[in-house]
Scaffold this motif. Structure first.
Motif, short mmCIF file in Angstrom:
data_model
loop_
_atom_site.label_atom_id
_atom_site.label_comp_id
_atom_site.label_asym_id
_atom_site.label_seq_id
_atom_site.Cartn_x
_atom_site.Cartn_y
_atom_site.Cartn_z
N LEU A 83 -12.34 7.93 -0.58
CA LEU A 83 -12.29 6.92 0.59
C LEU A 83 -10.83 7.29 1.94
O LEU A 83 -10.63 7.17 2.95
CB LEU A 83 -11.36 5.93 -0.03
N SER A 84 -9.72 8.95 1.52
CA SER A 84 -8.78 9.32 1.94
C SER A 84 -9.64 9.85 3.02
O SER A 84 -9.31 9.72 4.13
CB SER A 84 -8.03 10.37 1.00
N ALA A 85 -10.55 10.42 2.38
CA ALA A 85 -11.35 11.76 3.12
C ALA A 85 -12.41 11.05 4.32
O ALA A 85 -12.38 11.29 5.78
CB ALA A 85 -12.39 12.90 2.41
N LEU A 86 -12.42 9.96 4.32
CA LEU A 86 -13.79 9.36 5.34
C LEU A 86 -13.43 8.55 6.41
O LEU A 86 -14.36 7.49 7.03
CB LEU A 86 -14.75 8.81 4.28
N LEU A 87 -12.17 8.07 6.03
CA LEU A 87 -11.57 6.41 5.98
C LEU A 87 -11.87 7.37 8.07
O LEU A 87 -11.96 5.62 8.36
CB LEU A 87 -10.26 6.77 5.88
N LEU A 88 -11.10 8.54 8.42
CA LEU A 88 -10.88 8.55 9.90
C LEU A 88 -13.04 8.68 10.20
O LEU A 88 -12.63 7.49 11.75
CB LEU A 88 -10.98 10.07 10.33
N ASN A 421 -4.66 6.28 9.13
CA ASN A 421 -3.32 5.79 9.14
C ASN A 421 -3.63 5.02 7.62
O ASN A 421 -2.66 5.07 6.66
CB ASN A 421 -2.34 4.35 9.98
N SER A 422 -5.22 4.53 7.88
CA SER A 422 -5.16 3.77 6.43
C SER A 422 -5.31 5.48 5.17
O SER A 422 -5.41 5.33 4.37
CB SER A 422 -5.93 2.87 5.94
N ALA A 423 -5.18 6.26 5.72
CA ALA A 423 -6.64 8.02 5.34
C ALA A 423 -5.47 8.37 5.48
O ALA A 423 -4.63 8.61 3.93
CB ALA A 423 -6.56 8.70 6.32
#
Length: 475
Positions: A83-88, A421-423
């Motif tokens: 989720l963190s790495a692929l949000l962008l 920002n979500s990442a």
């Protein structure tokens, strides 16, 4: 009640001119504003429900599948890492091929992965399914916000984002008590089936009422996504190993070193790609953008640690049932759900500087109150006061922060901006969860004391986030 379609028209009959107006985000141009908000709320609620319910279910999962202090954080981090790495990349993919299309794809993947979690025979299958859930969430989250950002403008955007944030809080409120009751009555596997009716409703509404965005002719940054994923994975593994063993080892130092090198490789890759990067480095020429990034990392890192550790403290240290632990978190989400919309409107009128200064400072004060937390004492006097103050502070910050980020870029890049920002927010939670192993690993009798230290650290980060907003955002 949601409105009928504009002029009684079928959404499929919306003209190309109207769709272009929607994509440009002109006030009032969106054909089905409330249905659009409903679709994005339902989609993002999947991620909010899953996160809140899993935190409550962690002890039950560990007991059933044989997890220990070193592996329990991975039930959460297997989801947070992709989720963190692929949000962008998820946000950029929506800009590239259409936000509605990617929103529906993300929802579908999330729903299928939820079935995999419910049927998992062992910890390895559960972690693999949680990873797929994280990938689905990385696609649906930035595109839900990107749709809002491109469909509304001005005060309408602030109201829409505030409603979106309030719905996420309500979903988080419903999740723990309902999930806790299901865990006690049926078992932890049942909580993943909660996602299926929400996913079906979101897909039906989005496919019928949400207008498709104008695709961009720009290649996706796959090399950047791979480097970011590898870097965060290495850092998370090293921090989880260090915290669960209460000390550094050769393996943890090697993981940290590899993570730093991979992060440097990511920065180099993004610099080489220029405007084609999924995280254009030119964004960091703006002092407000840097301030919003640091604020998000600190504030959501502090909050992520709390939402993992507090239910664990109550269940393991205070012998709360899973249902009781879920109900204990209910006031937090109720306050955010009732106040976020008002905070979004206020930020549109006075700007984000003061809400984003005062909100995190109030949140820090709430964390400081949790040094009185005693799982054996009365919930009303030792837990609720700090939790309520944290909720009040976060309610003042969530919607203004999201609105400020969406307003900082043009409409064509709202997906990428919301994804970044979500990442950052999820990365803060990822790091906090990795470090939470240091608390989970201690005996039940010592949990409260270590939790108090963690609360003070979280208070410091939250207050620092407010000071950063005051110093970097424009008046």
């Amino acid at each position: 009640m949601l409105p009928a379609t504009r002029g009684g028209m079928n959404p499929a009959a919306t003209t190309a001119h109207e769709r272009d107006d929607v994509a440009r985000g002109e006030p009032g141009a969106v054909a089905h504003p409330r249905w659009t908000i409903a679709a994005t709320m339902l989609a993002s609620s999947l991620a909010f429900i899953d996160g809140s319910v899993t935190n409550v279910a962690l002890p039950a999962m560990g007991k059933d599948l044989g997890g220990d202090a070193a592996t329990l954080p991975w039930i959460i981090n297997a989801y947070l890492l992709p989720l963190s790495a692929l949000l962008l990349l998820g946000g950029a993919s929506g800009d590239h091929v259409g936000r509605r299309r990617m929103l529906i794809a993300g929802i579908l993947l999330f729903a299928l992965a939820s079935v995999g979690c419910a049927l998992a025979p062992d910890l390895h299958v559960l972690l693999a399914s949680r990873t797929l859930q994280g990938i689905g969430a990385a696609i649906l989250m930035p595109n839900s916000l990107g749709i809002l950002g491109s469909s509304f403008a001005g005060e309408a955007r602030g109201r829409a984002v505030g409603t979106w944030a309030a719905a996420g809080a309500i979903a988080s409120a419903i999740g723990p008590p309902l999930g806790g009751w299901l865990i006690d009555a049926v078992g932890w596997r049942s909580i993943f089936y909660l996602n299926l009716p929400v996913a079906v409703a979101a897909i039906l509404i989005a496919s019928r009422y949400v207008a498709e965005s104008e695709p961009e002719d720009k290649p996706l940054d796959w090399s950047g996504a791979l480097l970011a994923t590898a870097a965060l994975g290495s850092l998370t593994w090293a921090l989880t190993l260090w915290s669960s063993r209460h000390g550094a080892s050769a393996a943890s130092w090697a993981g940290l070193g590899a993570g730093v090198l991979l992060l440097l490789g990511f920065v180099w890759n993004e610099r080489q790609r220029g405007d084609r990067a999924m995280m254009p480095l030119a964004l960091f020429a703006s002092r407000p953008f840097i301030g919003l990034t640091l604020l998000t990392l600190m504030l959501y890192g502090a909050l992520g640690g709390l939402l993992v550790l507090l239910p664990y403290l109550l269940i393991v240290g205070g012998s709360y049932s899973t249902t009781q632990a879920g109900l204990a978190l209910l006031p937090f989400a109720i306050v955010i759900g009732t106040m976020s919309r008002l905070a979004g409107r206020l930020a549109e009128r006075i700007g984000p500087r003061w809400p984003l200064t005062i909100g995190p400072v109030v949140t820090g004060a709430g964390f400081a109150l949790l040094v009185r937390a005693d799982p054996q004492a009365s919930y009303w006097t030792s837990i609720l006061p700090g939790l309520a103050v944290i909720a009040l502070g976060m309610a003042g910050a969530v919607a203004p922060l999201t609105t400020a980020v969406l307003s900082s870029v043009d409409d064509r890049h709202t997906g990428t901006a919301s994804g970044f920002n979500s990442a950052v927010a999820r990365t803060g939670g990822l790091i906090a969860t990795a470090l939470a192993g240091a608390v989970i690993a201690v005996p039940a009798g010592a949990l409260a004391g270590v939790f108090h230290v963690a609360a003070l650290v979280a208070a410091g980060f939250a207050i620092a986030a407010g000071l950063i907003a005051f110093l970097t955002l424009r008046r």
